[in-house]
Design a protein around this motif. Sequence first.
Motif, PDB file in Angstrom:
ATOM      1  N   LEU A 210      14.514  10.301 -12.237  1.00  0.00           N
ATOM      2  CA  LEU A 210      13.504   9.570 -11.572  1.00  0.00           C
ATOM      3  C   LEU A 210      14.185   8.602 -10.741  1.00  0.00           C
ATOM      4  CD1 LEU A 210      10.144  10.413 -10.843  1.00  0.00           C
ATOM      5  CD2 LEU A 210      11.709  10.882  -9.553  1.00  0.00           C
ATOM      6  N   PRO A 211      14.875   7.284 -11.893  1.00  0.00           N
ATOM      7  CA  PRO A 211      15.549   6.004 -11.778  1.00  0.00           C
ATOM      8  C   PRO A 211      16.984   6.741 -11.433  1.00  0.00           C
ATOM      9  CG  PRO A 211      14.682   6.250 -13.348  1.00  0.00           C
ATOM     10  CD  PRO A 211      14.319   7.263 -13.685  1.00  0.00           C
TER      11      PRO A 211
ATOM     12  N   VAL B 254       1.121  -1.551  -0.069  1.00  0.00           N
ATOM     13  CA  VAL B 254       0.119   0.128  -0.223  1.00  0.00           C
ATOM     14  C   VAL B 254       1.183   0.922   0.125  1.00  0.00           C
ATOM     15  CG1 VAL B 254      -1.719   1.199   1.299  1.00  0.00           C
ATOM     16  CG2 VAL B 254      -1.674  -1.170   1.112  1.00  0.00           C
ATOM     17  N   ALA B 255       1.913   1.005   0.541  1.00  0.00           N
ATOM     18  CA  ALA B 255       2.919   1.932   0.470  1.00  0.00           C
ATOM     19  C   ALA B 255       3.171   2.854  -0.398  1.00  0.00           C
ATOM     20  CB  ALA B 255       3.500   1.865   1.996  1.00  0.00           C
ATOM     21  N   ALA B 256       4.471   1.880  -0.840  1.00  0.00           N
ATOM     22  CA  ALA B 256       4.771   1.644  -2.514  1.00  0.00           C
ATOM     23  C   ALA B 256       3.540   2.232  -3.258  1.00  0.00           C
ATOM     24  CB  ALA B 256       5.373   0.416  -2.722  1.00  0.00           C
TER      25      ALA B 256
ATOM     26  N   SER C 194      20.266   8.287  -4.087  1.00  0.00           N
ATOM     27  CA  SER C 194      19.894   8.046  -2.944  1.00  0.00           C
ATOM     28  C   SER C 194      20.064   6.652  -2.255  1.00  0.00           C
ATOM     29  CB  SER C 194      17.915   8.259  -2.762  1.00  0.00           C
ATOM     30  OG  SER C 194      17.721   8.670  -1.106  1.00  0.00           O
ATOM     31  N   THR C 195      19.578   5.911  -2.742  1.00  0.00           N
ATOM     32  CA  THR C 195      19.547   4.242  -2.088  1.00  0.00           C
ATOM     33  C   THR C 195      21.231   3.949  -2.062  1.00  0.00           C
ATOM     34  OG1 THR C 195      17.950   3.602  -3.358  1.00  0.00           O
ATOM     35  CG2 THR C 195      19.364   2.153  -2.603  1.00  0.00           C
ATOM     36  N   TYR C 196      22.458   4.078  -3.415  1.00  0.00           N
ATOM     37  CA  TYR C 196      23.322   4.376  -2.731  1.00  0.00           C
ATOM     38  C   TYR C 196      24.653   4.700  -1.822  1.00  0.00           C
ATOM     39  CZ  TYR C 196      28.225   3.928  -3.508  1.00  0.00           C
ATOM     40  OH  TYR C 196      30.358   3.951  -3.551  1.00  0.00           O
ATOM     41  N   PHE C 197      23.821   5.965  -1.430  1.00  0.00           N
ATOM     42  CA  PHE C 197      24.210   6.710  -0.894  1.00  0.00           C
ATOM     43  C   PHE C 197      24.050   6.210   0.585  1.00  0.00           C
ATOM     44  CE2 PHE C 197      26.635   9.434  -3.832  1.00  0.00           C
ATOM     45  CZ  PHE C 197      27.304   9.495  -3.111  1.00  0.00           C
ATOM     46  N   PHE C 198      22.941   5.352   1.123  1.00  0.00           N
ATOM     47  CA  PHE C 198      22.377   5.657   2.216  1.00  0.00           C
ATOM     48  C   PHE C 198      22.746   4.304   2.424  1.00  0.00           C
ATOM     49  CE2 PHE C 198      19.382   2.584   5.024  1.00  0.00           C
ATOM     50  CZ  PHE C 198      19.014   3.786   5.510  1.00  0.00           C
ATOM     51  N   HIS C 199      23.473   3.406   1.556  1.00  0.00           N
ATOM     52  CA  HIS C 199      24.036   2.076   2.293  1.00  0.00           C
ATOM     53  C   HIS C 199      25.429   2.019   1.803  1.00  0.00           C
ATOM     54  CE1 HIS C 199      21.177  -1.647   1.173  1.00  0.00           C
ATOM     55  NE2 HIS C 199      20.491  -0.290   0.889  1.00  0.00           N
ATOM     56  N   ARG C 200      25.977   3.629   1.456  1.00  0.00           N
ATOM     57  CA  ARG C 200      27.783   3.517   1.471  1.00  0.00           C
ATOM     58  C   ARG C 200      27.723   4.363   3.065  1.00  0.00           C
ATOM     59  NH1 ARG C 200      32.410   2.108  -0.368  1.00  0.00           N
ATOM     60  NH2 ARG C 200      33.512   3.577  -0.255  1.00  0.00           N
TER      61      ARG C 200
ATOM     62  N   THR D   7      13.641  -1.282  -7.117  1.00  0.00           N
ATOM     63  CA  THR D   7      12.923  -1.474  -6.288  1.00  0.00           C
ATOM     64  C   THR D   7      12.351  -0.231  -5.920  1.00  0.00           C
ATOM     65  OG1 THR D   7      13.348  -3.514  -4.856  1.00  0.00           O
ATOM     66  CG2 THR D   7      11.720  -1.834  -3.888  1.00  0.00           C
ATOM     67  N   ASN D   8      13.538   0.701  -5.843  1.00  0.00           N
ATOM     68  CA  ASN D   8      13.327   2.743  -5.375  1.00  0.00           C
ATOM     69  C   ASN D   8      13.278   2.869  -6.976  1.00  0.00           C
ATOM     70  OD1 ASN D   8      13.065   1.715  -2.978  1.00  0.00           O
ATOM     71  ND2 ASN D   8      15.176   2.358  -2.585  1.00  0.00           N
ATOM     72  N   ALA D   9      13.619   2.364  -7.660  1.00  0.00           N
ATOM     73  CA  ALA D   9      13.772   3.407  -8.814  1.00  0.00           C
ATOM     74  C   ALA D   9      12.156   2.834  -9.571  1.00  0.00           C
ATOM     75  CB  ALA D   9      15.548   2.864 -10.189  1.00  0.00           C
ATOM     76  N   ILE D  10      12.047   1.528  -9.142  1.00  0.00           N
ATOM     77  CA  ILE D  10      10.724   1.107 -10.055  1.00  0.00           C
ATOM     78  C   ILE D  10       9.712   2.069  -9.359  1.00  0.00           C
ATOM     79  CG2 ILE D  10       8.972  -1.278  -9.870  1.00  0.00           C
ATOM     80  CD1 ILE D  10      11.560  -2.796 -10.752  1.00  0.00           C
ATOM     81  N   ILE D  11       9.557   2.863  -7.504  1.00  0.00           N
ATOM     82  CA  ILE D  11       8.220   2.945  -7.140  1.00  0.00           C
ATOM     83  C   ILE D  11       8.831   4.556  -7.718  1.00  0.00           C
ATOM     84  CG2 ILE D  11       7.937   3.764  -5.097  1.00  0.00           C
ATOM     85  CD1 ILE D  11       9.561   1.152  -3.769  1.00  0.00           C
TER      86      ILE D  11
END
Length: 583
Positions: free
Chosen positions: A541-542, A332-334, A548-554, A496-500
């Motif tokens: 957006l991708p 639902v959130a996605a 965003s995802t890379y730097f969060f994981h980094r 996943t985040n790119a698709i969302i």
Amino acid sequence: MSLTRKQVGLLALSLLLVFSGSALAQWGQTAGGDIDVERVEIETDDGGTIDGYLYVPDGVSADDPAPGVLAIHGYINSKETQSSFAIEYARRGHVVLAIDQPGHGYSDPPAFANGWGGPPALEYLADHELVDEDNIGLEGHSMGGWAAVSAAAEHPDSYESVVLVGSSTGSAGAPEGNETFPRNLGVVFADYDEFHWLMWESATGPATPQSEKLQSVFGTDDEIAEGEVYGSIDDGTARALYTPRTTHPGAHHTPSAVSDTVGWTQRTLEGADEEPGDHVWYWKEIGTAIALLGGFLFLVPAGAVLTSREPLADATRTVPDAVTERDRGWYVAALLAAVVPVVLYYPTMLFGSQAMPVTAITPQGETNGIVLWALANVVVIAGLFGLWHRNSGRSLGDERYGLDIGDGAATIAKSLAVAVGVVGGLYVLLWIVDTVFMTDFRAWVLGLKLMSTLHARIFVTYLPAFLAFFVALGVLLHGRLRTPETTRSLPRAMATNAIILTGGFALLLVIQYGTLFATGALAVPITALQTIIAFQFLALLPVIAVVSTYFFHRTGRIWAGAFVNALLITWLIVASQAIHYPF
């Protein structure tokens, strides 16, 4: 943290793409060295300047001048989008002046001033020693066509023919056309042009040949026959219509549209007889697209370098555990994350660009719309995340959200330093490319350009709004939607985040263009401009999701990714949008 062989390889690959792509782009732009491209600056009567590129073929001199062509881009574009036309004109022996319209690119604001820049540019071209002043053609795409018509009206003895690409006479205050004005008029209007209702007042794109407005300019009451020449070239009353099967922005990059455009000018000017279908312009476009891909890729290894070195490495930690599972609530959130931005898109873009005042603080009309859209998303994300968080019983400082600040201001400052280093490194790369190859990073209408001093001032005023958006987006992606699976796998998290983020806009464009190709009109015709802008969202957006995802994981927190995205996207938008305030 230390650099891995993979990260070093990514850095090498990104630099290879940037410089090899830019070298290819330069080869295409100069037709393998047969065209000299130089920067020029044109003074206007109000004390401003218009920036341009002058394309000069080999062998042209003051003693042996060549026919000239003035090429003018459309709204929220720049001279680079005229490359396909300019290169092919120059290959056929024309001296071509491609300008940044006022308020666009590096020309002084405001937008729409000085007849959209057409009259002063024609004066400059007609007075140039390399140009045969009695043998000049005008070409303009979209709003650039209005600039061409304005130039023709103000200097009726300084041109021989006009070709309007996705444009018209008598729109938005441009001079009206008739059977004799403009002289020798070619109209290249795509079958699926999104602005059919604005330009020629037709119900659909394919119905344009039946347009009464167009027929009045052609001097007939009958449907216009494509490719047929009405009137006489020798008398200056010739008219012809070409309808390539493409869209409004696609006319820049469709071989048939380029051939039709160049071919009409060749028929109506003297001194060029090469086949209009022989093209090399696409090598320039392929090259700048490769360089743009390399530039975006550079952000990842640059981030790895900076976050692996002291003292900036102090702002990193291992990725915290996720706070959610991929259950019904997650889906639902996605879904909301994909749909809400699209639902907000047209209302905020239209209201922001038309109703928000243009001031020294908010000087770009379309950027105002994007900012309003971004801030509306911040409000929605904060509200929905707040409801979910309140029911979770957690602290807002829970490290699993990625919002905590570790050592306080020092962690934020180091995260900002990482972002400045990463985006600053990309800026330096682009500066080198601009200096050495005289190209930018570009794919179609999505371009990353250097900022002028004025752009830099505007950048500072818009940056806080975009930073707020990317902080909120980071909380959504990595606080609410991150699962154990996307915590363990960086590639899965990126995908996943790119698709969302992209899915909703992809669906929007499928609906709009599916309707356009089926019926000849967009599902909501008055949103044509915003729909075309949505292509840039679809491309960006991708990238935003990956960064965003890379730097969060980094780093284990949202801050570095939010700062990188805010700096990058604010730069890209501000440098590419029109400035409406008269600084």
